[in-house]
Design a protein around this motif. Structure first.
Motif, short mmCIF file in Angstrom:
data_model
loop_
_atom_site.label_atom_id
_atom_site.label_comp_id
_atom_site.label_asym_id
_atom_site.label_seq_id
_atom_site.Cartn_x
_atom_site.Cartn_y
_atom_site.Cartn_z
N GLN A 194 -29.57 -21.08 14.95
CA GLN A 194 -28.37 -21.27 14.45
C GLN A 194 -27.70 -21.28 12.77
O GLN A 194 -26.83 -20.70 12.43
N TYR A 195 -29.18 -21.14 12.27
CA TYR A 195 -29.39 -21.25 10.69
C TYR A 195 -30.23 -20.38 10.43
O TYR A 195 -30.30 -19.73 8.78
N GLY A 196 -30.66 -19.82 10.95
CA GLY A 196 -31.45 -18.46 11.11
C GLY A 196 -32.75 -18.49 10.31
O GLY A 196 -33.36 -17.89 9.51
N GLY A 244 -25.08 -28.59 2.55
CA GLY A 244 -24.46 -26.90 2.65
C GLY A 244 -24.27 -26.70 3.77
O GLY A 244 -23.47 -26.13 4.63
N ILE A 245 -25.35 -27.70 4.74
CA ILE A 245 -26.30 -26.78 6.14
C ILE A 245 -24.32 -27.32 6.87
O ILE A 245 -24.06 -27.88 7.04
N ARG A 263 -23.32 -21.16 7.93
CA ARG A 263 -25.35 -21.51 8.09
C ARG A 263 -26.12 -21.69 7.52
O ARG A 263 -27.17 -22.17 7.46
N GLY A 264 -25.63 -22.13 6.65
CA GLY A 264 -26.09 -23.34 4.93
C GLY A 264 -27.50 -21.98 4.24
O GLY A 264 -27.27 -21.12 4.28
N ALA A 265 -28.25 -22.56 3.44
CA ALA A 265 -29.32 -22.04 2.64
C ALA A 265 -30.44 -20.66 3.28
O ALA A 265 -30.28 -19.71 2.37
N PHE A 266 -30.55 -21.25 4.17
CA PHE A 266 -31.92 -20.37 4.76
C PHE A 266 -32.20 -18.92 4.38
O PHE A 266 -32.74 -18.25 4.37
N ALA A 267 -30.18 -18.53 5.17
CA ALA A 267 -30.79 -17.08 5.29
C ALA A 267 -29.88 -16.58 3.89
O ALA A 267 -30.38 -15.20 3.55
N THR A 268 -30.08 -17.08 2.76
CA THR A 268 -29.76 -16.51 1.98
C THR A 268 -30.80 -16.52 0.74
O THR A 268 -30.60 -15.94 -0.13
N LEU A 269 -31.93 -17.16 1.21
CA LEU A 269 -32.55 -17.25 0.63
C LEU A 269 -33.60 -16.11 0.25
O LEU A 269 -34.11 -14.75 0.72
N PRO A 270 -34.37 -15.93 -1.11
CA PRO A 270 -35.00 -14.12 -0.94
C PRO A 270 -36.22 -13.89 0.41
O PRO A 270 -37.36 -14.68 0.63
N LYS A 271 -36.59 -13.07 0.37
CA LYS A 271 -38.02 -12.45 1.67
C LYS A 271 -38.73 -11.86 0.75
O LYS A 271 -38.32 -10.76 0.19
N ALA A 272 -39.96 -11.88 0.79
CA ALA A 272 -41.43 -11.58 -0.06
C ALA A 272 -42.20 -12.06 1.44
O ALA A 272 -42.33 -12.91 1.19
N ASN A 275 -45.30 -12.44 -0.21
CA ASN A 275 -45.56 -13.90 -1.12
C ASN A 275 -45.05 -15.05 -0.44
O ASN A 275 -45.07 -16.02 -1.55
N ILE A 276 -43.77 -15.14 0.00
CA ILE A 276 -42.76 -16.55 -0.28
C ILE A 276 -43.00 -16.95 1.41
O ILE A 276 -42.55 -16.50 2.04
N GLU A 277 -43.10 -18.51 1.22
CA GLU A 277 -42.70 -19.10 2.81
C GLU A 277 -41.58 -19.50 2.22
O GLU A 277 -41.34 -20.96 1.18
N SER A 278 -40.61 -19.95 3.23
CA SER A 278 -39.37 -20.34 2.72
C SER A 278 -39.82 -22.11 3.62
O SER A 278 -39.57 -21.22 5.23
N VAL A 279 -38.95 -22.46 3.26
CA VAL A 279 -38.39 -24.03 4.08
C VAL A 279 -37.51 -24.88 3.07
O VAL A 279 -37.27 -24.64 2.59
N VAL A 280 -36.53 -24.97 4.28
CA VAL A 280 -35.43 -25.70 4.32
C VAL A 280 -35.16 -26.64 4.90
O VAL A 280 -35.46 -27.34 6.28
N ILE A 281 -34.92 -27.83 4.03
CA ILE A 281 -34.77 -28.91 4.79
C ILE A 281 -33.95 -29.55 4.31
O ILE A 281 -33.34 -29.35 3.88
#
Length: 350
Positions: free
Chosen positions: A79-81, A187-188, A195-204, A206-212
């Motif tokens: 649901q949240y990407g 926001g979620i 969908r909240g913030a996860f799908a909008t965070l930068p993708k690279a 060297n980057i691991e995104s974690v949304v709580i």
């Protein structure tokens, strides 16, 4: 009526509440989608209770497990990407689990106004604006010999409504290994079409995104959520904190799994109410707000007392501590009606 009278309310929070035999319109809290009073959601919750019972006190390390926890985690991730999800009994536990495990052997930097649930020990003490802080942290990390970093931030500031831009992460050198931990509790379910913030965070690479996130706000479930890659979620599920803690109610997660249409319908209602109120405040310097978010900061002093005369209660409390200035905010929920909003608008005009 004394302020303390409103700290012992005996009726459920909803669009209208009764205190000392007086009815008030209520514009506060965090139930943005009105789930605590949503009859369709409550029906699903009761179905869950009838099937699973009230709670499940066994840990996730038990040899006998309910599959609904895995199912709810996958539903949330989809649901949240995110690639994977992890659900705990509270947003605070989710935050502490992620922070304490992922900060080991890494340099940690906090953004301004980061929620206390994200703190490892004491107050981070960052007093810059968010934009000013981003410039400083990019310079610091790029010029540092350290390669492993954790950056911790809220996805937004719901008190002084502002959604944060994380594109600055892309300015960090590619040899830096970054874990970006973002708290999206407010926001979620609401922002980015829910969908909240996860799908909008930068993708690279060297980057691991974690949304709580706390699921107890817009989503209306007493649980905490972590969204990330399969690698990160797998690591977090091996921690003693996750394995040893009791999970949330299976009934609540049953309702969550079956509530996609409910969330969508309530979000559309909320958008309509938010748009109506926003148009009224357009070009009004005494209010601060952002598009499509149902929280409106009042800059006029004593607005809470003036609205109280019209039997309207808004969110009003001192910040950052009990000695701070009052922060007065109008918070809309989909449990409000167009008539409720019109009454609020008329009262403000008076």
């Amino acid at each position: 009526m004394q302020e303390t009278d409103f700290r012992k309310i005996k009726t459920p929070l909803s669009a209208k509440i009764t205190v000392a035999d007086q009815r008030y319109l209520y514009f506060g809290g965090t139930a943005y989608l009105g789930i605590p009073q949503n009859k369709a959601f409550i029906k699903q919750y009761l179905r869950g209770i009838n099937y699973f019972g009230l709670n499940n006190g066994t840990s996730r390390n038990n040899n006998i497990q309910l599959d609904i926890y895995n199912e709810a985690e996958q539903v949330a991730a989809t649901q949240y990407g995110a690639a994977a999800g992890l659900i705990t009994s509270s947003g605070y536990l989710a935050a502490q689990l992620a922070i304490k495990e992922l900060s080991v052997s890494r340099q940690v930097r906090y953004a301004p106004t980061t929620h206390p649930a994200l703190w490892i020990n004491e107050t981070p003490g960052v007093n810059d604006s968010f934009n000013s802080w981003t410039k400083k942290v990019v310079l610091e990390i790029n010029n540092s010999p350290n390669s492993d970093w954790v950056i911790i931030s809220n996805a937004m500031n719901n008190l002084y409504p502002e959604v944060y831009d994380f594109s600055f992460i892309e300015q960090l050198n590619k040899d830096k290994k970054i874990i970006l931990i973002v708290d999206d509790s407010h926001g979620i379910g609401v922002n980015n079409e829910g969908r909240g913030a996860f799908a909008t965070l930068p993708k690279a690479k060297n980057i691991e995104s974690v949304v709580i996130a706390s699921m107890a706000k817009a989503l209306g479930v007493d649980a905490g959520l972590i969204l990330s890659s399969k690698k990160i979620i797998s690591r977090l599920k091996q921690t003693n904190m996750f394995l040893g803690a009791s999970p949330p109610s299976a009934a609540g997660l049953f309702a969550f799994i079956n509530a996609a249409a409910i969330y969508k319908e309530e979000l559309e209602k909320l958008k309509g109410l938010t748009e109506k109120f926003s148009k009224t405040l357009k070009e009004n310097d005494l209010w601060s707000f952002i598009a499509d978010f149902p929280v409106f900061l009042a800059l006029e002093r004593d607005i809470d007392k003036k609205l109280l005369q019209h039997r309207i209660l808004i969110s009003s409390f001192p910040y950052p501590d009990k000695y701070g200035d009052l922060i007065n905010r109008v918070v809309l929920s989909s449990w409000h009606s167009q008539k409720n909003i019109q009454k609020l608008i008329a009262s403000l005009r008076k």
